[in-house]
Design an enzyme around this catalytic site. Structure first.
Site, PDB file in Angstrom:
ATOM      1  N   GLN A  10      23.181  48.350 -78.445  1.00 39.52           N
ATOM      2  CA  GLN A  10      24.210  49.129 -77.753  1.00 39.52           C
ATOM      3  C   GLN A  10      24.483  50.424 -78.507  1.00 39.52           C
ATOM      4  O   GLN A  10      24.618  50.431 -79.730  1.00 39.52           O
ATOM      5  CB  GLN A  10      25.479  48.292 -77.637  1.00 39.52           C
ATOM      6  CG  GLN A  10      26.502  48.853 -76.676  1.00 39.52           C
ATOM      7  CD  GLN A  10      27.572  47.820 -76.327  1.00 39.52           C
ATOM      8  OE1 GLN A  10      27.380  46.622 -76.508  1.00 39.52           O
ATOM      9  NE2 GLN A  10      28.691  48.280 -75.814  1.00 39.52           N
ATOM     10  N   SER A  88      21.187  44.069 -83.180  1.00 38.74           N
ATOM     11  CA  SER A  88      22.222  43.464 -82.343  1.00 38.74           C
ATOM     12  C   SER A  88      21.639  43.071 -80.983  1.00 38.74           C
ATOM     13  O   SER A  88      20.784  42.186 -80.915  1.00 38.74           O
ATOM     14  CB  SER A  88      23.407  44.426 -82.202  1.00 38.74           C
ATOM     15  OG  SER A  88      24.513  43.782 -81.622  1.00 38.74           O
ATOM     16  N   LEU A  89      22.059  43.705 -79.898  1.00 42.86           N
ATOM     17  CA  LEU A  89      21.509  43.392 -78.575  1.00 42.86           C
ATOM     18  C   LEU A  89      19.985  43.445 -78.576  1.00 42.86           C
ATOM     19  O   LEU A  89      19.320  42.652 -77.899  1.00 42.86           O
ATOM     20  CB  LEU A  89      22.060  44.377 -77.542  1.00 42.86           C
ATOM     21  CG  LEU A  89      21.418  44.316 -76.160  1.00 42.86           C
ATOM     22  CD1 LEU A  89      21.810  43.044 -75.446  1.00 42.86           C
ATOM     23  CD2 LEU A  89      21.765  45.550 -75.346  1.00 42.86           C
ATOM     24  N   ARG A 113      26.714  37.524 -72.493  1.00 42.74           N
ATOM     25  CA  ARG A 113      27.118  38.115 -73.769  1.00 42.74           C
ATOM     26  C   ARG A 113      27.930  39.387 -73.533  1.00 42.74           C
ATOM     27  O   ARG A 113      28.981  39.603 -74.149  1.00 42.74           O
ATOM     28  CB  ARG A 113      25.875  38.428 -74.601  1.00 42.74           C
ATOM     29  CG  ARG A 113      26.120  38.991 -75.999  1.00 42.74           C
ATOM     30  CD  ARG A 113      24.776  39.250 -76.658  1.00 42.74           C
ATOM     31  NE  ARG A 113      24.843  39.612 -78.066  1.00 42.74           N
ATOM     32  CZ  ARG A 113      24.912  40.843 -78.537  1.00 42.74           C
ATOM     33  NH1 ARG A 113      24.953  41.867 -77.679  1.00 42.74           N
ATOM     34  NH2 ARG A 113      24.928  41.074 -79.839  1.00 42.74           N
ATOM     35  N   HIS A 192      30.815  41.523 -84.078  1.00 37.98           N
ATOM     36  CA  HIS A 192      30.172  41.076 -85.321  1.00 37.98           C
ATOM     37  C   HIS A 192      31.213  40.843 -86.427  1.00 37.98           C
ATOM     38  O   HIS A 192      31.031  41.258 -87.575  1.00 37.98           O
ATOM     39  CB  HIS A 192      29.123  42.081 -85.787  1.00 37.98           C
ATOM     40  CG  HIS A 192      27.995  42.259 -84.811  1.00 37.98           C
ATOM     41  ND1 HIS A 192      27.077  41.267 -84.562  1.00 37.98           N
ATOM     42  CD2 HIS A 192      27.661  43.308 -84.007  1.00 37.98           C
ATOM     43  CE1 HIS A 192      26.210  41.715 -83.651  1.00 37.98           C
ATOM     44  NE2 HIS A 192      26.547  42.928 -83.299  1.00 37.98           N
ATOM     45  N   GLN A 240      25.412  35.379 -84.385  1.00 39.03           N
ATOM     46  CA  GLN A 240      25.289  36.839 -84.396  1.00 39.03           C
ATOM     47  C   GLN A 240      26.569  37.526 -83.938  1.00 39.03           C
ATOM     48  O   GLN A 240      26.870  38.645 -84.355  1.00 39.03           O
ATOM     49  CB  GLN A 240      24.112  37.262 -83.506  1.00 39.03           C
ATOM     50  CG  GLN A 240      23.664  38.705 -83.725  1.00 39.03           C
ATOM     51  CD  GLN A 240      23.018  39.292 -82.503  1.00 39.03           C
ATOM     52  OE1 GLN A 240      23.580  39.254 -81.404  1.00 39.03           O
ATOM     53  NE2 GLN A 240      21.833  39.837 -82.679  1.00 39.03           N
TER      54      GLN A 240
END
Length: 292
Positions: A10, A88-89, A113, A192, A240
């Site tokens: 992102q 991340s993503l 998510r 996170h 995560q």
């Protein structure tokens, strides 16, 4: 020479993304639009309602565009990578590329998510620049600021933090007094970090509805900075949400196998710039030639 493919997360989205690949995959695009219940192509190309930067839309859109670029590599018969990692993503695209799940499963996961992360509120995230994690810890301790979590180790001197609005404001003031550069991120919640614990529990329950294969090549996990272990997809992806993105450790592990590993980023250059900074920090400066 080893090769690695990197997938951004992102923040890498932009209006017009996917224009070079949407036309090649009409069936997948129709399926994605039906599953998401909105026009994904219009969102990515024109963003008429200004939704592309909103988490619940960003995540499925970026996952899909990254996936189509992955399928293009296969169609062109490009050399398969020896390792995948995503920020991340982007880790979902790394897992897709490594055969852990199919496109549909990945899209259902990132849809959920994105919805859970969009529903979180009450804080934010900030990138602290040109500062080590130890120096940041000193600042927090010196000013008695509680409630801030490290959300990402992007490089040795770029740390992302997350927390409620109050502690973040206090941290910003502390950094300004010390002339330390920082950049608040355009997100709606402290991702996170410990503050995503309720989202983690719900997401883990969702993950358990699916069956996952083990990666057919190494995928380095954000949570550990090491390759995925067998049978660990559910625990790793759920963790995560509350653990920092250990990008520096992930890249160091990648380079430890072969310092000359050739890296390719899907859709941008930001991760490659981080890799080069990490690579440079790990390479001792050359000594002058005593003969000259």
């Amino acid at each position: 020479m080893r090769s690695a493919i990197l997938f951004p997360g992102q923040g890498a989205q932009f209006r017009g993304m996917g224009a070079d690949v949407f036309g090649r995959y009409p069936g997948l695009i129709r399926f994605a639009c039906d599953l998401l219940e909105y026009d994904l192509v219009a969102l990515c190309l024109d963003d008429p309602d200004g939704l592309l930067s909103q988490t619940r839309y960003t995540q499925p859109a970026l996952y899909t565009v990254n996936a189509l670029h992955t399928f293009e590599r296969v169609r062109r018969e490009d050399r398969p990578a020896d390792c995948y990692l995503g920020h991340s993503l982007g880790e979902y695209n790394a897992l897709l590329a490594a055969g852990v799940f199919d496109f549909e499963t990945g899209l259902r996961l990132v849809k959920k998510r994105g919805e859970l992360m969009a529903a979180a509120s009450g804080g934010g995230m900030t990138a602290v620049l040109h500062t080590t994690a130890s120096r940041l810890a000193e600042v927090l301790a010196q000013d008695g600021i509680d409630g801030i979590d490290v959300a990402g180790y992007n490089t040795d001197e770029q740390i992302v933090v997350a927390g409620p609005a109050g502690p973040l404001s206090a941290l910003h003031a502390a950094l300004e007094r010390r002339k330390i550069r920082f950049a608040p991120l355009r997100v709606s919640a402290p991702f996170h970090s410990r503050y995503m614990a309720s989202a983690r529990a719900e997401f883990e329950e969702h993950l358990r509805k699916f069956t996952f294969a083990d990666p057919d090549v190494d995928v380095i996990a954000n949570v550990t900075g090491r390759p995925y272990e067998k049978g660990a997809v559910v625990s790793t992806l759920s963790a995560q949400l509350v653990e920092p993105v250990r990008w520096t450790d992930s890249v160091r592990h990648l380079l430890s196998a072969d310092p000359a590993t050739e890296c390719e980023e899907v859709g941008g250059k930001s991760l490659l710039r981080m890799v080069e900074k990490i690579r440079a920090a790990a390479t001792p400066p050359s000594l002058p030639d005593p003969r000259t």
